[in-house]
Design a protein around this motif. Structure first.
Motif, PDB file in Angstrom:
ATOM      1  N   UNK A  68       4.847  -8.067   8.178  1.00  0.00           N
ATOM      2  CA  UNK A  68       4.828  -6.603   8.161  1.00  0.00           C
ATOM      3  C   UNK A  68       5.991  -5.845   7.678  1.00  0.00           C
ATOM      4  N   UNK A  69       5.448  -5.324   6.467  1.00  0.00           N
ATOM      5  CA  UNK A  69       6.191  -4.223   6.475  1.00  0.00           C
ATOM      6  C   UNK A  69       6.011  -3.196   6.757  1.00  0.00           C
ATOM      7  N   UNK A  70       7.191  -2.030   7.620  1.00  0.00           N
ATOM      8  CA  UNK A  70       6.300  -0.460   7.852  1.00  0.00           C
ATOM      9  C   UNK A  70       7.929   0.043   8.037  1.00  0.00           C
ATOM     10  N   UNK A  71       7.138   0.742   6.692  1.00  0.00           N
ATOM     11  CA  UNK A  71       8.007   1.713   5.645  1.00  0.00           C
ATOM     12  C   UNK A  71       7.949   3.707   6.229  1.00  0.00           C
TER      13      UNK A  71
ATOM     14  N   UNK B  59       1.209  -1.214   0.194  1.00  0.00           N
ATOM     15  CA  UNK B  59      -0.188   0.197  -0.107  1.00  0.00           C
ATOM     16  C   UNK B  59       1.131   1.333  -0.109  1.00  0.00           C
ATOM     17  N   UNK B  60       0.506   2.110  -1.076  1.00  0.00           N
ATOM     18  CA  UNK B  60       1.436   3.179  -1.254  1.00  0.00           C
ATOM     19  C   UNK B  60       1.442   4.466  -0.376  1.00  0.00           C
ATOM     20  N   UNK B  61       2.001   5.216  -0.293  1.00  0.00           N
ATOM     21  CA  UNK B  61       1.780   6.500   0.894  1.00  0.00           C
ATOM     22  C   UNK B  61       0.898   7.808   0.050  1.00  0.00           C
TER      23      UNK B  61
ATOM     24  N   UNK C  19       2.986  -4.842   3.620  1.00  0.00           N
ATOM     25  CA  UNK C  19       3.815  -3.543   3.251  1.00  0.00           C
ATOM     26  C   UNK C  19       2.868  -1.904   2.328  1.00  0.00           C
ATOM     27  N   UNK C  20       3.640  -1.613   3.308  1.00  0.00           N
ATOM     28  CA  UNK C  20       2.794   0.117   3.250  1.00  0.00           C
ATOM     29  C   UNK C  20       3.952   0.807   3.345  1.00  0.00           C
ATOM     30  N   UNK C  21       4.294   2.648   2.839  1.00  0.00           N
ATOM     31  CA  UNK C  21       4.890   3.484   3.463  1.00  0.00           C
ATOM     32  C   UNK C  21       4.119   4.547   3.815  1.00  0.00           C
ATOM     33  N   UNK C  22       4.551   4.848   4.807  1.00  0.00           N
ATOM     34  CA  UNK C  22       4.235   5.840   5.173  1.00  0.00           C
ATOM     35  C   UNK C  22       2.310   5.706   5.243  1.00  0.00           C
TER      36      UNK C  22
END
Length: 266
Positions: A119-122, A31-33, A96-99
């Motif tokens: 979970x990838x938390x960026x 999922x994008x920012x 995973x997702x960013x912001x």
């Protein structure tokens, strides 16, 4: 790669790009920012290799997904991702997702633990702080009153380091085009959602393998916010990326892909 659609519980259509074969060994939902779209993940996908199937989601209010009236809730965005997994026939995936997307991934991990392979938390947080409702309302109202272009100068310097902007103008220009194409009412509602979000209470129950990445120069979700995630999620691994700001998947796609693959193999 082509766009597909899933249906959410409230009837909203959620678009997602499927990279690779749906039955591949490693499955990822990304999922994008805020104010980006599925193309945010293209360079990361290129680093994941042939064993990866990636559903790059357009969050509701973004990209080709529906843009219903608000209010928006982070839990709804997380359930939209579960709907994408249903459409693909995936019981579980690394999410995973960013912001903003990291907030959605975190909410997914809390609400759908049995479906969370990792979970990838960026560049993200569970809570933006006590002044967040007013801060985010202000940003959303600026877009309403002055247009999204009025936010570009602010966004550019938060998104990328000075050196990256100089060396990769095509990435900067693509990000700006996606940002400026947003639906302003949906942008406002998403800002309000982020301002009101507080996922802190659910983090101690997360048991999925978790990797947290943050840029050392991230002014939007600084290292202290990433450290708070790491402190709250048992067994999580935190990495601070040198010379990176807020959109590390675009500045460091190889490192982000390595984190995702480590989760898939865990």
């Amino acid at each position: 790669m082509q766009l597909h659609y899933s249906s959410s519980a409230d009837g909203a259509r959620i678009a997602y790009a499927l990279h690779g074969k749906a039955d591949a060994k490693h499955r990822f939902a990304l999922i994008h920012s805020l104010a980006m779209d599925h193309s945010f993940w293209d360079t990361v996908v290129a680093e994941l290799g042939p064993d990866a199937a990636v559903a790059a989601v357009d969050a509701r209010g973004h990209g080709r997904s529906d843009k219903p009236a608000g209010p928006y809730r982070i839990e709804t965005f997380a359930d939209d991702v579960a709907g994408v997994l249903d459409a693909l026939g995936w019981e579980r995936a690394v999410v995973g997702g960013a912001s903003m997307g990291g907030c959605v991934a975190l909410a997914f991990g809390i609400r759908h633990p049995g479906r969370t392979a990792g979970l990838g938390l960026f560049d993200t947080t569970a809570w933006y702080g006590a002044t967040a409702p007013a801060d985010w309302e202000g940003r959303g109202q600026k877009a309403v009153q002055e247009g999204l272009a009025s936010l570009i100068a602010f966004q550019e310097t938060r998104w990328f380091t000075d050196a990256f902007r100089l060396d990769h103008p095509e990435v900067v220009e693509h990000s700006k085009r996606i940002f400026l194409a947003n639906d302003v009412p949906a942008y406002l509602e998403t800002c309000r959602m982020l301002g009101n979000m507080d996922l802190r209470a659910g983090m101690d129950g997360i048991q999925a393998p978790t990797r947290i990445l943050v840029g050392e120069e991230d002014y939007a979700t600084p290292v202290a916010m990433a450290q708070a995630l790491a402190d709250a999620i048992a067994g999580s691994v935190l990495r601070v990326l040198p010379r990176a700001r807020h959109l590390s998947p675009l500045e460091y796609p190889r490192e982000v892909a390595d984190s995702l693959l480590a989760l898939a193999r865990a």
